[in-house]
Structure formats: structure tokens, C-alpha cells
Scaffold this active site. Structure first.
Site, PDB file in Angstrom:
ATOM      1  CB  CYS A 288      -0.953   0.000   1.184  1.00 51.29           C
ATOM      2  SG  CYS A 288      -2.103  -1.369   1.097  1.00 51.29           S
TER       3      CYS A 288
ATOM      4  CG  HIS B 119      -3.246   3.466   2.055  1.00 50.40           C
ATOM      5  ND1 HIS B 119      -3.633   3.108   0.783  1.00 50.40           N
ATOM      6  CD2 HIS B 119      -3.334   2.337   2.815  1.00 50.40           C
ATOM      7  CE1 HIS B 119      -3.929   1.816   0.781  1.00 50.40           C
ATOM      8  NE2 HIS B 119      -3.764   1.333   1.989  1.00 50.40           N
TER       9      HIS B 119
ATOM     10  CG  ASN C  88      -6.656  -0.712   0.654  1.00 57.10           C
ATOM     11  OD1 ASN C  88      -5.902  -0.269  -0.210  1.00 57.10           O
ATOM     12  ND2 ASN C  88      -6.220  -1.209   1.803  1.00 57.10           N
TER      13      ASN C  88
END
Ligand code: UT7
Length: 332
Positions: free
Chosen positions: A116, A256, A286
Site C-alpha cells: 500500500c 492511503h 482500498n
């Protein structure tokens, strides 16, 4: 001549059309729209359904949009870096395929795996090539096709992730705009809390481990949450302090998008009011390396020259980091 910095001069993004909503997931696993919304903030996510399409096709769309906006040809690009964990193949790198399909004939490229944090790590690397004077046009992509490694019978993971991504063009700047500071971190002792157990040299694919579903993403959510919430906030505060920024002088946080609760905790620790935080987790979930450039893409028209922006991420590995970016142009 003043110091050369790497400025973002254009943004592109792409999400597939197909929507998978929480209501759809209720029919697939034992979950509820209410649980997913309150625990994560996700309402729906995009899925790349076309079997003919892969990560490189998302990348090509991003390259095209960026070159169109900047009024340049892909042949002018020097380098393409792709932050991703879901490339078209284990090898060759998807950056090669994007260069080929987009007609970036002069550019070379490579993929960078930091889960990520992939976009932040890639942006940090791309910045070096501009600051050194080596290149003038570096395109950095963060994108993932998470649906390709998800088990849609595992409610612990399939409700969180989605497909899509974005990218930015980096060019030299002498007005002290662009990437001002970066802090990147990793801690490999966290590797088993969030990973893809099968498919690498440690555990190659066999019919047995595929039948057991071990080629899909595995996450111990509660453990990851604990590390994410403290480290993402710590690194964001650290980059503010190092650059004498306060909650008043930061214009935007681009976090994020893993979990709304992690985003809120980070913004609180930074002393930021809600309207300064870019949040689109409800629409896209996500997208791993894709979340931060997708936010920049959606908010591009609200960003002004000189805005102080903090990008911040935490992900599998563990990897995490923050970047201080001074925006270089007004809405076009
Ligand atoms: O982006 C890369 C980094 N990743 C992250 O930052 C993710 C960090 N982790 C998280 O965001 C959260 O841990 C999750 C969203 C993954 C899970 O939320 P949680 O609040 O940590 O839930 P939990 O795993 O502690 O589970 C709480 C309860 C459990 O039931 P019991 O044991 O209390 O009876 C789970 O079985 O919720 C249950 N549960 C679910 N219920 C309905 C777990 N997943 C689901 C689900 N639907 N999808």
C-alpha cells in the site's frame, strides 16, 4: 541556478466501470452493509471484470490522460515507475508492457513492490532522477487489480479492496515547488500479517496450495490495524515537524484509503480539520498502490499553486511513509 526539485505537473487516474457494492457482497459472504460501512467506511469498490484487461491497461489509460493534459507525447517520457503488487505477470515488469502499449518508446521502466506504500516509494525513487538532473519527464503510477488476488469467500479481505489507480508526471522545478521531503520506512518482521502466501520462491504454486486458497491475499486485520494507526500518524507528524508545518499551514492530507478509522486518527494527530482530508474510500475501497494518486486525480481541480500537501500511507511488509509535496500549478 537554484536547486532543482521534482514538481508534479499533471495527474491521471482510472477506475474500471463495474461496481461491487456492499449489498452485492451481502449475497456472497456473511457480512452486512452496516458492518462494512461502520468498520471500514467502504460502500462500494470497482472491479476490472473484462478478462482481456489487466494492470497494464489501467496504466496505459493513466499515461494517456497525463500526456494529454500536459500536451506531450508518450515518446517524450524518460522513465515510468509502476508501484504495484498485481502486475500483469510475475515477470516481465508491467512498466515494460505499459511503455510498449502506450508508445513510450524512449522510456525505460520498472515495477516497485511496497504494497500500500507503493506509490509513495515510487514517487520517492522518481524524484531522485529529476533532482539529479538526469531526467526531465518521469511518470510515476500507483495502481492495483486487487480482485485478481482476492478470495471472494473470505469476508476478512474481500470487503476491503478494489481495483484502480492513478499517476503523476514529475518535471524539474526551480521555484522550490514539488516534492520537498520524504520519510520512507519498512519493518519486515510484519510480513506475515498481510501477504500472499503462495506464488513466490518460498512457496511455489502447487495444485494443493491453490486448492487450499493459499494463493489469495491473507490479512490479520486487527494486528495490521494496530500498526497502521500508530505508524501512519507518527510518520505524518514527523514530516510536519521536520518542515515546521502545523495543522493550520497544511492545506491537504492525502491518506492511503485502507480504513476510515485509520484516516481519522491520522488527521486528528496532525491537528487537521475534516475538510482538509481527501477521502474517497466509500467509492473505491482500498486500491493498495492506487489510493493516493486516485485522490490527487479527484481533487486536482481544487489544488492551488503553493498548497502544502502531506501524502501518507501504511501497508503490507510492513511499509509506511509520508511525503511533503508543494503543489506547483493552479486548476487549468
Ligand atoms: O491497506 C493495507 C493495510 N491494511 C489495513 O490498514 C487494514 C487494517 N485493518 C482493518 O482495517 C480492520 O482490522 C478490518 C476492517 C480488516 C477489520 O475490522 P476490525 O474492526 O479489526 O474487525 P475484527 O477483525 O476485529 O473483527 C471483529 C468482529 C469479529 O467477530 P467476533 O470475533 O467479535 O465475533 C469478526 O469475525 O467482526 C467479525 N467480522 C465481520 N463481520 C461481518 C470480520 N469481518 C467481518 C465482515 N462482516 N466482513
Amino acid at each position: 541556478m537554484g536547486k532543482i526539485t521534482a514538481a508534479v505537473t499533471a495527474v491521471g487516474g482510472y477506475v474500471p466501470e463495474s461496481i461491487l457494492s456492499n449489498k452485492d457482497l451481502e449475497k456472497m459472504v456473511d457480512t452486512s452493509d452496516e458492518w462494512i460501512t461502520t468498520r471500514t467506511g467502504v460502500k462500494e469498490r470497482r472491479i476490472l471484470k473484462d478478462p482481456e484487461k489487466a494492470l497494464s491497461d489501467i496504466g496505459v489509460e493513466i499515461v494517456k490522460e497525463i500526456c494529454d493534459k500536459r500536451g506531450i507525447s508518450p515518446t517524450e517520457l524518460d522513465l515510468i515507475i509502476v508501484g504495484t503488487i498485481t502486475g500483469d505477470y510475475r515477470f516481465p515488469a508491467t512498466a515494460n508492457i505499459i511503455c510498449d502499449k502506450a508508445g513510450a518508446t524512449k522510456a525505460w521502466g520498472f515495477d516497485l513492490n511496497a504494497a500500500c506504500s507503493g506509490f509513495l516509494f515510487s514517487l520517492t525513487v522518481g524524484t531522485q532522477f529529476i533532482e539529479s538532473g538526469k531526467y526531465e519527464k518521469v511518470l510515476v503510477i500507483g495502481a492495483d487489480v486487487m480482485s485478481s488476488i482476492l478470495d471472494y469467500t473470505d469476508r476478512a479481505t474481500c470487503i476491503i479492496f478494489g481495483d484502480g489507480g492513478g499517476g503523476v508526471l514529475l518535471e524539474p522545478n526551480t521555484e522550490n515547488l514539488g516534492i520537498i521531503d520524504t520519510i520512507m520506512k519498512n519493518d519486515g518482521s510484519g510480513r506475515e500479517f498481510l501477504f500472499q502466501p503462495v506464488g513466490g520462491s518460498r512457496t511455489p504454486v502447487t495444485p494443493e496450495n491453490v486448492a487450499a486458497g493459499e494463493h489469495f491475499i491473507y490479512q490479520e486485520g486487527r494486528a495490521v490495524f494496530k500498526y497502521a494507526v500508530s505508524n501512519m500518524a507518527d510518520v505524518s507528524v514527523a514530516i510536519m515537524e521536520r518542515n515546521n508545518l502545523t495543522g493550520d499551514t497544511v492545506d491537504w492530507l492525502v491518506p492511503h484509503q485502507a480504513n476510515l478509522r485509520i484516516i481519522s486518527a491520522t488527521a486528528n494527530r496532525m491537528g487537521l480539520s475534516e475538510e482538509k482530508v481527501m477521502i474517497n474510500i466509500e467509492k473505491y475501497g482500498n486500491t493498495t498502490s492506487g489510493t493516493i494518486p486516485l485522490c490527487l486525480w479527484e481533487w486536482e481541480n481544487q489544488l492551488k499553486k503553493g498548497d502544502n500537501i502531506i501524502l501518507s500511507a501504511f501497508g503490507g511488509g510492513f511499509t509506511w511513509g509520508a511525503i511533503y509535496l508543494k503543489w506547483a500549478y493552479n486548476p487549468r
